[in-house]
Design a protein around this motif. Sequence first.
Motif, mmCIF file in Angstrom:
data_model
loop_
_atom_site.group_PDB
_atom_site.id
_atom_site.type_symbol
_atom_site.label_atom_id
_atom_site.label_comp_id
_atom_site.label_asym_id
_atom_site.label_seq_id
_atom_site.Cartn_x
_atom_site.Cartn_y
_atom_site.Cartn_z
ATOM 1 N N MET A 1 44.424 98.202 2.655
ATOM 2 C CA MET A 1 45.511 98.185 1.760
ATOM 3 C C MET A 1 46.699 97.422 2.397
ATOM 4 O O MET A 1 47.173 97.628 3.432
ATOM 5 C CB MET A 1 46.022 99.655 1.242
ATOM 6 N N THR A 2 47.373 96.537 1.504
ATOM 7 C CA THR A 2 48.478 95.988 1.928
ATOM 8 C C THR A 2 49.689 96.027 0.783
ATOM 9 O O THR A 2 49.399 96.488 -0.042
ATOM 10 C CB THR A 2 48.432 94.255 1.912
ATOM 11 N N THR A 3 50.659 95.907 1.388
ATOM 12 C CA THR A 3 52.190 96.124 0.720
ATOM 13 C C THR A 3 52.630 94.842 -0.001
ATOM 14 O O THR A 3 51.901 93.700 0.229
ATOM 15 C CB THR A 3 53.292 96.546 1.550
ATOM 16 N N PRO A 4 53.529 94.916 -0.708
ATOM 17 C CA PRO A 4 53.705 93.428 -1.564
ATOM 18 C C PRO A 4 54.318 92.674 -0.432
ATOM 19 O O PRO A 4 54.256 91.224 -0.932
ATOM 20 C CB PRO A 4 54.882 94.092 -2.383
ATOM 21 N N THR A 5 54.927 92.954 0.757
ATOM 22 C CA THR A 5 55.307 92.080 1.498
ATOM 23 C C THR A 5 54.442 91.337 2.365
ATOM 24 O O THR A 5 54.749 90.597 3.330
ATOM 25 C CB THR A 5 56.302 92.649 2.393
ATOM 26 N N GLY A 6 53.007 91.807 2.244
ATOM 27 C CA GLY A 6 51.649 91.393 2.920
ATOM 28 C C GLY A 6 51.684 92.141 4.067
ATOM 29 O O GLY A 6 50.551 91.802 4.684
ATOM 30 N N GLU A 7 52.487 93.247 4.382
ATOM 31 C CA GLU A 7 51.942 94.129 5.564
ATOM 32 C C GLU A 7 51.067 95.055 5.240
ATOM 33 O O GLU A 7 50.556 95.654 4.342
ATOM 34 C CB GLU A 7 53.095 94.500 6.192
ATOM 35 N N LYS A 8 50.372 95.375 6.351
ATOM 36 C CA LYS A 8 49.025 96.373 6.387
ATOM 37 C C LYS A 8 49.908 97.685 6.233
ATOM 38 O O LYS A 8 50.732 98.029 7.001
ATOM 39 C CB LYS A 8 48.159 96.238 7.377
ATOM 40 N N SER A 9 49.314 98.614 5.312
ATOM 41 C CA SER A 9 49.818 99.943 5.160
ATOM 42 C C SER A 9 49.271 100.874 6.406
ATOM 43 O O SER A 9 48.095 100.638 6.785
ATOM 44 C CB SER A 9 49.285 100.623 3.520
ATOM 45 N N SER A 10 50.102 101.741 6.596
ATOM 46 C CA SER A 10 49.607 102.671 7.835
ATOM 47 C C SER A 10 48.939 103.997 7.334
ATOM 48 O O SER A 10 48.799 104.767 8.387
ATOM 49 C CB SER A 10 51.024 103.110 8.406
ATOM 50 N N VAL A 11 48.900 104.125 6.015
ATOM 51 C CA VAL A 11 48.010 105.165 5.485
ATOM 52 C C VAL A 11 46.396 105.203 5.906
ATOM 53 O O VAL A 11 45.970 104.083 5.734
ATOM 54 C CB VAL A 11 48.207 105.132 4.170
ATOM 55 N N ASP A 12 46.174 106.308 6.541
ATOM 56 C CA ASP A 12 44.767 106.441 6.901
ATOM 57 C C ASP A 12 44.099 107.405 5.876
ATOM 58 O O ASP A 12 44.222 108.507 5.994
ATOM 59 C CB ASP A 12 44.707 106.668 8.367
ATOM 60 N N LEU A 13 43.454 106.612 5.112
ATOM 61 C CA LEU A 13 42.536 107.552 4.150
ATOM 62 C C LEU A 13 41.702 108.436 4.787
ATOM 63 O O LEU A 13 41.292 109.663 4.363
ATOM 64 C CB LEU A 13 41.879 106.572 3.238
ATOM 65 N N ASN A 14 40.981 108.283 5.911
ATOM 66 C CA ASN A 14 40.270 109.046 6.590
ATOM 67 C C ASN A 14 40.735 110.324 7.010
ATOM 68 O O ASN A 14 40.227 111.370 7.003
ATOM 69 C CB ASN A 14 39.579 108.476 8.001
ATOM 70 N N ARG A 15 41.969 110.335 6.981
ATOM 71 C CA ARG A 15 42.750 111.628 7.368
ATOM 72 C C ARG A 15 42.701 112.550 6.361
ATOM 73 O O ARG A 15 42.436 113.623 6.451
ATOM 74 C CB ARG A 15 44.156 111.405 7.767
ATOM 75 N N PHE A 16 42.813 112.169 5.154
ATOM 76 C CA PHE A 16 42.819 112.780 3.650
ATOM 77 C C PHE A 16 41.638 113.243 3.538
ATOM 78 O O PHE A 16 41.187 114.230 2.956
ATOM 79 C CB PHE A 16 43.703 112.197 2.626
ATOM 80 N N ASN A 17 40.599 112.403 3.717
ATOM 81 C CA ASN A 17 39.088 112.743 3.445
ATOM 82 C C ASN A 17 38.855 113.966 4.295
ATOM 83 O O ASN A 17 37.788 114.951 3.845
ATOM 84 C CB ASN A 17 38.269 111.384 3.847
ATOM 85 N N GLU A 18 39.257 113.765 5.802
ATOM 86 C CA GLU A 18 38.583 114.894 6.113
ATOM 87 C C GLU A 18 39.312 116.370 5.772
ATOM 88 O O GLU A 18 38.432 117.440 6.134
ATOM 89 C CB GLU A 18 39.140 114.826 7.859
ATOM 90 N N VAL A 19 40.364 116.461 5.213
ATOM 91 C CA VAL A 19 40.846 117.776 4.624
ATOM 92 C C VAL A 19 39.956 118.233 3.616
ATOM 93 O O VAL A 19 39.510 119.193 3.558
ATOM 94 C CB VAL A 19 42.179 117.523 4.185
ATOM 95 N N PHE A 20 39.443 117.286 2.878
ATOM 96 C CA PHE A 20 38.480 117.491 2.029
ATOM 97 C C PHE A 20 37.150 118.172 2.453
ATOM 98 O O PHE A 20 36.620 119.024 1.770
ATOM 99 C CB PHE A 20 38.188 116.468 0.811
ATOM 100 N N PHE A 21 36.748 117.346 3.650
ATOM 101 C CA PHE A 21 35.471 117.470 3.917
ATOM 102 C C PHE A 21 35.449 118.900 4.429
ATOM 103 O O PHE A 21 34.515 119.846 4.382
ATOM 104 C CB PHE A 21 35.214 116.777 5.048
ATOM 105 N N GLU A 22 36.408 119.459 5.153
ATOM 106 C CA GLU A 22 36.574 120.814 5.821
ATOM 107 C C GLU A 22 36.678 121.961 4.649
ATOM 108 O O GLU A 22 36.098 122.836 4.703
ATOM 109 C CB GLU A 22 37.904 120.792 6.643
ATOM 110 N N GLU A 23 37.367 121.701 3.611
ATOM 111 C CA GLU A 23 37.661 122.531 2.459
ATOM 112 C C GLU A 23 36.179 122.540 1.818
ATOM 113 O O GLU A 23 35.714 123.938 1.416
ATOM 114 C CB GLU A 23 38.756 121.927 1.574
ATOM 115 N N CYS A 24 35.415 121.487 1.605
ATOM 116 C CA CYS A 24 34.193 121.596 1.058
ATOM 117 C C CYS A 24 33.261 122.468 1.768
ATOM 118 O O CYS A 24 32.502 123.223 1.391
ATOM 119 C CB CYS A 24 33.606 120.195 0.623
ATOM 120 N N ALA A 25 33.264 122.079 3.099
ATOM 121 C CA ALA A 25 32.364 122.910 3.975
ATOM 122 C C ALA A 25 32.648 124.437 4.171
ATOM 123 O O ALA A 25 31.930 125.508 3.801
ATOM 124 C CB ALA A 25 32.549 122.377 5.534
ATOM 125 N N GLU A 26 33.987 124.712 3.996
ATOM 126 C CA GLU A 26 34.400 126.304 3.698
ATOM 127 C C GLU A 26 33.945 126.777 2.359
ATOM 128 O O GLU A 26 33.338 128.189 2.421
ATOM 129 C CB GLU A 26 36.005 126.386 4.095
#
Length: 682
Positions: A1-26
């Motif tokens: 994912m890139t910003t309008p200035t062409g820079e790469k976003s620092s947001v790591d989707l895997n970090r948020f997916n892991e929260v779902f994975f843990e909640e799902c397992a629970e």
Amino acid sequence: MTTPTGEKSSVDLNRFNEVFFEECAENLAEMEQILISLGDREPDHEEMNAIFRAAHSIKGGAGIFGFQDMTVVTHVMESLLDRLRNRETPFVPAMIDLFLEAGDAIAMQLAWHREGKAVDQEAIDRVRAKLQQAIEAGAPALEPPVEPEQGSPAPHEEELLPRRCRLAFTPDPEIFARGIRMESIISELTELAEPGEFACSARLMELPDLPELDPERCITCWEFTLLTRASREQVLDVFMFVADEEQLTIEEEPVDRRGPAEEPAPEETLLAPAGRRAYDGSEAAPGAFGRRGGEAESSIRVNVTKVDQLVNEVGELLITQAMLSQIVAGLDPVLHQALQRGLTQLERNTRDLQASVMSIRLVPISIVFNRFPRLVRELAAKLGKQVELKTVGESTELDRGLIERIADPLGHLVRNALDHGLESPERRVSCDKNPVGTLQLSASQVGGRIVVDVTDDGAGLNRGKILAKAVECGIPCSESMSDEEVWQLIFAPGFSTASEVTDLSGRGVGMDVVLKNVQAIGGRVQIASEAGRGARFTISLPLTLAILEGLSVAVGAEKFIIPLNVVLESLQPTAEQLKSVNGREVVQVRGEYLPILKLHRIFNLEAEVTEPQRGILVLVDADGERGAIMVDALLDEQQVVVKSIETNYRRVEGSAGATILGDGRVALILDIPELFTMHKRL
């Protein structure tokens, strides 16, 4: 994912997916635990709602995070559960197995997204078809509804009354970068609303200048209004993976359509205070601030790598503190009194810090125990046996690093107890036993160790059969061996007394693996058995693998650490106390004769003291076996950081690891049970 200035976003989707994975397992674990506890009975209203909420939460989270394949089974499962809740479909015991099978299918899909494991799509389709068939085959319950007494409300009447819900949602500006789409939230809320009774609106929180406008940054807040018969929990489950504490508020008011004559008294509007999610309610209540019911305190998720790093840093701090203590010990206490006081306070604070950090690593052993009810249920049915599983001491805490590594050995022992130990119902009745066998898992803390017992009331171990099989396998044995020595033969590689090979036993693989895995984490296995009464397998484990309290001793130029939890006392023996029994030196202490373990002989060291009268004997007790370790001198009692000597060098027999002392030297941590074994071989 890139910003309008062409820079790469620092947001790591895997970090948020892991929260779902843990909640799902629970959620899957919670659902399975409830289903197993039912046996063959129908779940009550609370249990049914809990199972439904778990399935709904998995479905909602999967839809929001884009794992659409995981919504296929959960959607049909949720529909069947809803029909059961509303008595539109009669419950049958076979549905418990069906829901467990559905949970396995969802867990398979979760493992694919989380770890890349293969998915059996045919199994997924088969489960979905079974659930759909159960829905289509179901019919309304034949029993007429029970009329409530005059003036009393009907059961669950409050839940069935429509409510007007107004929700205000101020999302995180990075919500789109996390893969969450507002249309998914709107779709779920629409499903909960009565037909034609849903409205939503959005307004701008801010409008940046055009050059600064980022199309992937949320700058709107949302308001939803819906008339629904869904419970408050169902509405809020839509925002389980979306809303933070201060981002969601909800107002509820009942809408009574029974007419003006029956209009209830006005109720106070339920508005969540600022800074709290609407469903938090009381901080002390179950579920407050996102907690699961039954949790007493709020918690946060921390990556285990960070915890391990923190423990390692505290270990290094302990080593540094020990170095300072050794340096100060050589200074004049009168001239450096203030320094010594400060160092004493540092030592006290370091110990408190160490205790707090180590408690973070401790988790209840129920995490392992909860895996076995289903295993016992399915294997008992497969073997045609009736088994009652009992668990004791589930709250006993164990180092997180040991939890996963103890699961497999316990699994082997449980399967062996079911397959070899417990008899068939007919055989038990013929032996005047209850046809239902008992398998008990218990855990307790004894000193600085955790003791886990696997006990059954079956036939026990067959001494003659074990000896005969040992002879057949070429394993040295004799009839004169004690029972304890005979029981240890089953840990030989390739040993099995099963008459035929099945998918459970007979291949000679299992008990030797149990012993190796337990020993690899500093544990020991003991066996007690009585013919016709049953057997008990005891696994003794260290409480933690990171830090222990030890007594440092000197033998010649070397230093050793004796774990403090095995030390009874120390003494300098007199000539009258020293005896010889069968050519071995023993010491008499209060009428008991204890073997003398000379460390300089065991480790082949040069020692200043070779005669017990001139040395010091440290009396120890490990797993019921007592002895006296002869050393030159007692040095200090201290906390030591356990380091793996195998990782950095090689295995040293008689040691349970090593540590770095205050002077920078390496000292071996003694494994007392192994020392007894080495002493007997001398």
